[in-house]
Design an enzyme around this catalytic site. Structure first.
Site, PDB file in Angstrom:
ATOM      1  CE  LYS A  24      -2.058   1.611   3.958  1.00  0.00           C
ATOM      2  NZ  LYS A  24      -1.816   2.751   4.510  1.00  0.00           N
ATOM      3  CG  ASN A  25       1.717   3.046   3.331  1.00  0.00           C
ATOM      4  OD1 ASN A  25       1.115   2.963   3.313  1.00  0.00           O
ATOM      5  ND2 ASN A  25       2.187   2.103   4.388  1.00  0.00           N
ATOM      6  CB  CYS A 121      -4.705   5.121  10.527  1.00  0.00           C
ATOM      7  SG  CYS A 121      -5.547   4.253   9.635  1.00  0.00           S
ATOM      8  NE  ARG A 126      -0.482  10.392  10.711  1.00  0.00           N
ATOM      9  CZ  ARG A 126      -1.256   9.029   9.546  1.00  0.00           C
ATOM     10  NH1 ARG A 126      -2.610   9.052  10.160  1.00  0.00           N
ATOM     11  NH2 ARG A 126      -0.387   8.925   8.953  1.00  0.00           N
ATOM     12  CG  ASP A 325       2.218   1.353  10.081  1.00  0.00           C
ATOM     13  OD1 ASP A 325       1.755   2.242  10.672  1.00  0.00           O
ATOM     14  OD2 ASP A 325       2.580   1.220   8.991  1.00  0.00           O
ATOM     15  NE  ARG A 417      -7.401   4.425   4.672  1.00  0.00           N
ATOM     16  CZ  ARG A 417      -7.019   4.592   5.405  1.00  0.00           C
ATOM     17  NH1 ARG A 417      -6.931   4.749   6.453  1.00  0.00           N
ATOM     18  NH2 ARG A 417      -5.441   4.676   5.110  1.00  0.00           N
TER      19      ARG A 417
HETATM   20  C1  EPZ Z   1       3.856   6.719   6.866  1.00  0.00           C
HETATM   21  O1  EPZ Z   1       3.149   7.901   7.534  1.00  0.00           O
HETATM   22  C2  EPZ Z   1       2.343   5.604   7.004  1.00  0.00           C
HETATM   23  N1  EPZ Z   1       1.880   5.947   5.975  1.00  0.00           N
HETATM   24  C3  EPZ Z   1       1.752   4.831   8.067  1.00  0.00           C
HETATM   25  O2  EPZ Z   1       1.267   3.934   8.082  1.00  0.00           O
HETATM   26  C4  EPZ Z   1       2.940   4.209   9.253  1.00  0.00           C
HETATM   27  O3  EPZ Z   1       2.236   4.766  10.642  1.00  0.00           O
HETATM   28  C5  EPZ Z   1       4.788   5.642   9.645  1.00  0.00           C
HETATM   29  O4  EPZ Z   1       4.819   6.090   7.884  1.00  0.00           O
HETATM   30  C6  EPZ Z   1       5.677   5.424   9.773  1.00  0.00           C
HETATM   31  O5  EPZ Z   1       5.623   4.473   9.321  1.00  0.00           O
HETATM   32  C7  EPZ Z   1       1.552   5.532   4.202  1.00  0.00           C
HETATM   33  O6  EPZ Z   1       2.970   6.243   3.782  1.00  0.00           O
HETATM   34  C8  EPZ Z   1       1.313   7.098   3.842  1.00  0.00           C
HETATM   35  P1  EPZ Z   1       6.176   9.375   9.462  1.00  0.00           P
HETATM   36  P2  EPZ Z   1       4.047   8.962   7.538  1.00  0.00           P
HETATM   37  O7  EPZ Z   1       5.627  10.798   8.600  1.00  0.00           O
HETATM   38  O8  EPZ Z   1       4.323   8.879   6.165  1.00  0.00           O
HETATM   39  C9  EPZ Z   1       6.355  12.508  12.803  1.00  0.00           C
HETATM   40  C10 EPZ Z   1      -0.799   2.829   8.192  1.00  0.00           C
HETATM   41  O9  EPZ Z   1      -0.764   2.002   8.949  1.00  0.00           O
HETATM   42  N2  EPZ Z   1       6.485  14.364  11.555  1.00  0.00           N
HETATM   43  O10 EPZ Z   1       7.486   8.593   8.719  1.00  0.00           O
HETATM   44  O11 EPZ Z   1       2.687  10.135   7.747  1.00  0.00           O
HETATM   45  C11 EPZ Z   1       5.275  12.476  12.649  1.00  0.00           C
HETATM   46  O12 EPZ Z   1       4.196  12.665  14.022  1.00  0.00           O
HETATM   47  C12 EPZ Z   1       0.374   3.816   8.044  1.00  0.00           C
HETATM   48  O13 EPZ Z   1       0.016   2.191   6.978  1.00  0.00           O
HETATM   49  C13 EPZ Z   1       7.177  15.637  12.138  1.00  0.00           C
HETATM   50  O14 EPZ Z   1       6.624  15.435  13.561  1.00  0.00           O
HETATM   51  O15 EPZ Z   1       4.766   8.856   9.264  1.00  0.00           O
HETATM   52  C14 EPZ Z   1       5.408  10.872  13.826  1.00  0.00           C
HETATM   53  O16 EPZ Z   1       5.395  11.127  14.936  1.00  0.00           O
HETATM   54  C15 EPZ Z   1      -0.801   4.665   9.427  1.00  0.00           C
HETATM   55  N3  EPZ Z   1       6.920  16.069  10.902  1.00  0.00           N
HETATM   56  C16 EPZ Z   1       6.847  10.337  12.911  1.00  0.00           C
HETATM   57  O17 EPZ Z   1       7.423  11.582  12.274  1.00  0.00           O
HETATM   58  C17 EPZ Z   1       6.139  15.556   9.823  1.00  0.00           C
HETATM   59  O18 EPZ Z   1       5.961  16.602   8.851  1.00  0.00           O
HETATM   60  C18 EPZ Z   1       6.857   9.302  11.953  1.00  0.00           C
HETATM   61  O19 EPZ Z   1       5.572   9.845  11.341  1.00  0.00           O
HETATM   62  C19 EPZ Z   1       6.172  14.487   9.371  1.00  0.00           C
HETATM   63  C20 EPZ Z   1       6.238  13.669  10.528  1.00  0.00           C
END
Ligand code: EPZ
Length: 436
Positions: A24-25, A121, A126, A325, A417
């Site tokens: 998916k991702n 989610c 976020r 995840d 999803r």
């Molecule tokens: C991706 O989300 C995945 N989604 C998520 O999968 C997954 O949980 C996550 O990565 C972590 O592995 C997709 O790929 C579409 P991050 P993403 O940016 O990219 C902080 C699932 O169930 N952060 O790596 O949104 C954030 O708050 C989903 O498949 C900032 O502070 O996650 C978090 O604590 C749910 N500022 C950490 O970084 C930013 O600008 C990691 O988030 C961006 C993120």
């Protein structure tokens, strides 16, 4: 309104073979990346899930042509030659998290992009500050508009390569920095980049189409901007390229845990065992047997008769650490362990909404400041529970498979999803699950 539910009769060990779909991702980033190409392309192993459908709807709305070529292999023809728009409709952007990839891809394509702050989610705060920081460092201006100030508008006269040091390791921001810089002038270096397999997959896809990205999968990614992405057969080529999306390691991990929790015996096919190492290591620590069949791109998961499952602590970390995840699914398995296990969640502040649901089934779990204590030796009993988010829904399914009696799961749109034909795949290994 029609509400669909999963109904599961628990107590049947999973036995047999399961085939994993494309990630998916990866798919939700590779599809927007087609906006950057100067030629059409074909992509296969695209999973049949709702997030992909939304992605395709957005692309079509922008003017892309998308044709399904082969349902079985998830093969699509995608052409963005006629795209002139750079505006992602509000509703679609709000429906899924990955809509933020349209910001990077549209900015890279036409130096303009407009999309609402992404949905997805409910896992707590976020933010997308690191995405915006990357765009701005490349030369874009970003503003927030709309009555709720939740529409991101980006514009740049020129995008110029630079050094982008991420303050946090972020999958989405790393992917977006790649999308926005792949056609920028000069060289971009992303420091403190995320290393997930889907980052490597996006880079491989773009490199396959002629990009010059090095180091994906490490914490420093170097992107030499190119003028055209016309495929590696040379500029202007009309050859029909086909790229295959990497297997979904979280879908695979979910089935591994389901096999273990039901004390089943399952071959999970179409996987890259290396991507599953953190999950495999944890399962082995708990007492589950996992055989890696690298040549066959499969893993064999089973629990030896009479084997006691042991408690084991989990700390979620960015890849190659234990994935957030997989945390809810693993918590269900740990309810069967011989002692208490401590889960520490380091990525999402609100990833424990599933605990309330599991407690309804008899699980003994305490919430702590940034984690949970899962007490073992629980006996789960079927009841009605809610899929609060995608992976929580996967956890509820595993709980239903091991519970005594019938479990009904509501809000299954979350599960759909991200999991392709989960009912068909589980039923094929003996699970009693149906969608009503
Ligand atoms: C991706 O989300 C995945 N989604 C998520 O999968 C997954 O949980 C996550 O990565 C972590 O592995 C997709 O790929 C579409 P991050 P993403 O940016 O990219 C902080 C699932 O169930 N952060 O790596 O949104 C954030 O708050 C989903 O498949 C900032 O502070 O996650 C978090 O604590 C749910 N500022 C950490 O970084 C930013 O600008 C990691 O988030 C961006 C993120």
């Amino acid at each position: 309104m029609i509400t669909e539910k999963f109904v599961i009769q628990g107590g049947y060990p999973l036995k047999g073979d399961i085939f994993v779909s494309g990630a998916k991702n990866s798919a939700v980033a590779i599809l927007p990346a087609v906006l950057l190409l100067d030629v059409p392309c074909t992509i296969e192993n695209i999973p049949d899930i709702n997030d992909v459908k939304i992605c395709m709807k957005i692309l079509k709305g922008l003017g892309a042509e998308i044709r399904l070529l082969n349902q079985k292999t998830g093969k699509y023809f995608v052409s963005c030659g006629r795209v002139t728009d750079y505006y992602v409709p509000y509703e679609e952007a709000k429906t899924m998290r990955a809509s933020y990839y349209f910001l990077g891809a549209l900015l890279g394509r036409c130096h303009k992009a407009r999309a609402a702050m992404p949905g997805g989610c409910p896992l707590g705060e976020r933010p997308i500050d690191q995405h915006l920081k990357a765009f701005e460092l490349l030369g874009a201006k970003s503003t927030l508009s709309g009555s709720r100030r939740d529409i991101v508008e980006l514009s740049a006269e020129i995008l110029t390569g630079t050094v982008i040091t991420m303050d946090v390791v972020s999958v989405g921001a790393t992917m977006n920095a790649i999308l926005a810089s792949v056609k920028a002038k000069g060289t971009t270096i992303i420091e403190n980049a995320a290393k997930e397999p889907h980052i490597v997959d996006l880079a491989n896809f773009l490199n396959y189409m002629g990009a010059q990205i090095q180091g994906a999968g490490t914490d420093t990614i170097k992107i030499k901007g190119v003028r055209r992405l016309a495929g590696n057969a040379g500029e202007g080529s009309t050859v029909d390229y086909c790229y295959s999306v990497v297997p979904d390691q979280i879908e695979a991990g979910t089935f591994m845990v389901a096999a273990a929790a039901t004390r089943g015996d399952v071959f999970i096919h179409g996987v890259i065992p290396k991507h599953l190492e953190a999950i495999t290591a944890k399962l082995r620590d708990i007492g589950v047997t996992v055989e890696e069949l690298n040549d066959e791109e499969a893993v064999h998961v089973f629990v030896e008769p009479g084997k006691v499952l042991h408690a084991s602590n989990i700390r979620t970390e960015p890849y190659p650490g234990f994935p957030t995840d997989m945390q809810p699914q693993m918590a269900v398995l740990l309810t069967l362990a011989d002692d208490a296990s401590v889960i520490t969640e380091n990525i999402w502040e609100d990833r424990f909404r599933y605990v309330k649901e599991l407690r309804k089934m008899g699980a003994k779990i305490d919430i702590t400041q940034n984690g949970a204590i899962v007490h073992g030796n629980s006996h789960l009993t079927g009841t009605e529970v809610n899929a609060c988010d995608l992976r929580a829904g996967a956890a509820m399914i595993i709980a239903g498979l091991i519970a005594e009696g019938e479990t009904t799961i509501t809000d299954i749109f979350h599960v759909e999803r991200g999991y392709s034909d989960i009912v068909g795949k589980l039923s094929g290994t003996g699970a009693k699950i149906k969608k009503i």
